[in-house]
Design an enzyme around this catalytic site. Structure first.
Site, PDB file in Angstrom:
ATOM      1  N   GLU A 187      -1.426   9.324  -0.929  1.00 43.09           N
ATOM      2  CA  GLU A 187      -2.238  10.520  -0.664  1.00 43.09           C
ATOM      3  C   GLU A 187      -3.655  10.342  -1.196  1.00 43.09           C
ATOM      4  O   GLU A 187      -4.575  11.049  -0.799  1.00 43.09           O
ATOM      5  CB  GLU A 187      -1.561  11.748  -1.270  1.00 43.09           C
ATOM      6  CG  GLU A 187      -1.985  12.131  -2.664  1.00 43.09           C
ATOM      7  CD  GLU A 187      -1.695  11.106  -3.733  1.00 43.09           C
ATOM      8  OE1 GLU A 187      -2.335  11.151  -4.801  1.00 43.09           O
ATOM      9  OE2 GLU A 187      -0.818  10.243  -3.524  1.00 43.09           O
ATOM     10  N   CYS A 238       5.442   5.668  -6.633  1.00 46.96           N
ATOM     11  CA  CYS A 238       5.092   5.285  -8.001  1.00 46.96           C
ATOM     12  C   CYS A 238       6.327   5.281  -8.916  1.00 46.96           C
ATOM     13  O   CYS A 238       7.162   4.399  -8.805  1.00 46.96           O
ATOM     14  CB  CYS A 238       3.990   6.200  -8.526  1.00 46.96           C
ATOM     15  SG  CYS A 238       3.038   5.486  -9.879  1.00 46.96           S
ATOM     16  N   HIS A 272      -0.401   5.347  -4.669  1.00 50.18           N
ATOM     17  CA  HIS A 272      -0.476   6.764  -4.313  1.00 50.18           C
ATOM     18  C   HIS A 272      -1.073   6.901  -2.912  1.00 50.18           C
ATOM     19  O   HIS A 272      -2.304   6.916  -2.753  1.00 50.18           O
ATOM     20  CB  HIS A 272      -1.338   7.528  -5.319  1.00 50.18           C
ATOM     21  CG  HIS A 272      -0.708   7.684  -6.663  1.00 50.18           C
ATOM     22  ND1 HIS A 272      -1.026   8.701  -7.526  1.00 50.18           N
ATOM     23  CD2 HIS A 272       0.241   6.940  -7.300  1.00 50.18           C
ATOM     24  CE1 HIS A 272      -0.305   8.587  -8.639  1.00 50.18           C
ATOM     25  NE2 HIS A 272       0.460   7.512  -8.513  1.00 50.18           N
TER      26      HIS A 272
END
Length: 364
Positions: free
Chosen positions: A345, A257, A343
């Site tokens: 995760e 990011c 993202h």
């Protein structure tokens, strides 16, 4: 609470447009850049994501608060959004592991939230007119004063916010006996990212946003990581210089990011403020190398200049956002450096992109 008469509240946009709602019971006013998230679940993870620092969050999902809150869902120690705007606010929750209802959670941190707003109309307006500053308030008798304060709010362009959410001192995360060590720069890191690094048998030392390469190198890590975070990447000169040094030495480097944007700038590729950012848990991304699509979790208002990345001799675009063709991932030729705009995760969100953490460790 739901049977009591509730105080009027409003959302006032920088262009003068007003949307009406009701207070959930926390008085006051809050300023920020207005944005919306389309995720149907995971509101606590969203509220505590440091990447949202300085932003007023419009929840596109019609129901917020129905499953309460629990400490395990926190992505940082505190709520990071400036304020919440929603349609239906649940004052009771039914989740068995919920430890606190959302109203008490917001009250404990004195974060302004309002409900009964026509969020469909508000989201549609933002989509058509772009992100802008706004104020959410229950102090409707102070509108003229609030309008003046709103006009003085800084633009997100050029705004450095990583220092507002970064750790002040280094700290450790994970198992000290892990096989690998990673030096992570906290530009606004989410706890779930550190969890995913730890799952790769990695012990992490987290450094402040402005840490120097010598500080990270002294820990003798196997790899380096630049985290997500809020604000414009352009002012983050220390992080850019750090990335340049790591790349020059061809050490393993992974950026997510804001970290992805910093890596781009370190290579001379510019970034720009998007008309509307990407915020949700169902964004389609194409992995160019595998030809496979990935459903991703995203939260960003800036993006990398695609033309400059395509023309850079040392960079390849590895992932592309399928909705608007923006750059979703980069990798460097003949270097152990790669990054993604989303993202991987995914907290909240799907698990399609968790392989990226394995790819990072494979570079050690």
């Amino acid at each position: 609470m739901k049977y009591q008469k509730r105080k009027e509240a409003i959302v006032l946009l920088a262009d003068g447009t007003t949307f009406f709602g009701k207070s959930i019971g926390i008085e006051g006013s809050s300023f920020g850049e207005i944005c919306f998230n389309t995720g149907m679940t995971g509101y606590q993870e969203i509220f505590t994501d440091p990447s949202y620092y300085g932003q007023l969050m419009v929840a596109a999902n019609a129901h917020i608060g129905n499953y309460g809150t629990t400490p395990i869902d926190n992505q940082s120690e505190t709520i990071k959004i400036s304020g919440l705007i929603c349609k239906n606010f649940s004052f009771q929750h039914t989740r068995p592991i919920g430890t606190q209802d959302l109203l008490e959670y917001f009250k404990s941190q004195n974060v302004v939230a309002i409900s009964d707003v026509d969020t469909r109309a508000l989201v549609s307006y933002i989509r058509d007119n772009g992100a802008m500053n706004a104020v959410v308030t229950t102090e409707i008798d102070r509108l003229e004063e609030l309008k003046s304060q709103l006009a003085d709010q800084p633009s997100m362009v050029g705004l450095e916010l990583a220092s507002k959410v970064s750790t002040k001192e280094p700290y450790y995360y994970g198992n000290p006996d892990a096989k690998y060590k990673v030096a992570a720069v906290d530009l606004g890191v989410k706890k779930s990212i550190l969890d995913n690094l730890a799952l790769q048998d990695v012990y992490v030392k987290v450094f402040p946003y402005d840490a120097k390469f010598e500080e990270l190198e002294a820990w003798n890590p196997n790899g380096y990581f630049l985290s997500n975070g809020p604000g414009d990447p352009e002012p983050l000169k220390e992080a850019q210089e750090l990335a340049k040094e790591i790349i020059k030495r061809d050490l393993p480097l992974f950026g997510i990011c804001l970290g992805h944007q910093v890596i781009a700038i370190a290579n001379g590729v510019s970034t720009f403020k998007m008309f509307n950012g990407h915020r949700g848990i169902n964004h389609p991304v194409l992995n160019i190398e595998t030809g496979k699509g990935e459903i991703t979790s995203q939260n960003h208002g800036f993006a990398v200049n695609k033309e400059e990345a395509e023309n850079h001799p040392d960079i390849e675009i590895s992932h592309v956002h399928l909705n608007d063709k923006t750059v979703a991932g980069l990798k460097m030729n003949n270097k152990k450096c790669f990054s993604v705009q989303y993202h991987p995760e995914a907290s909240p969100g799907p698990n399609d992109s968790k392989y990226l953490f394995s790819n990072f460790v494979n570079n050690f």
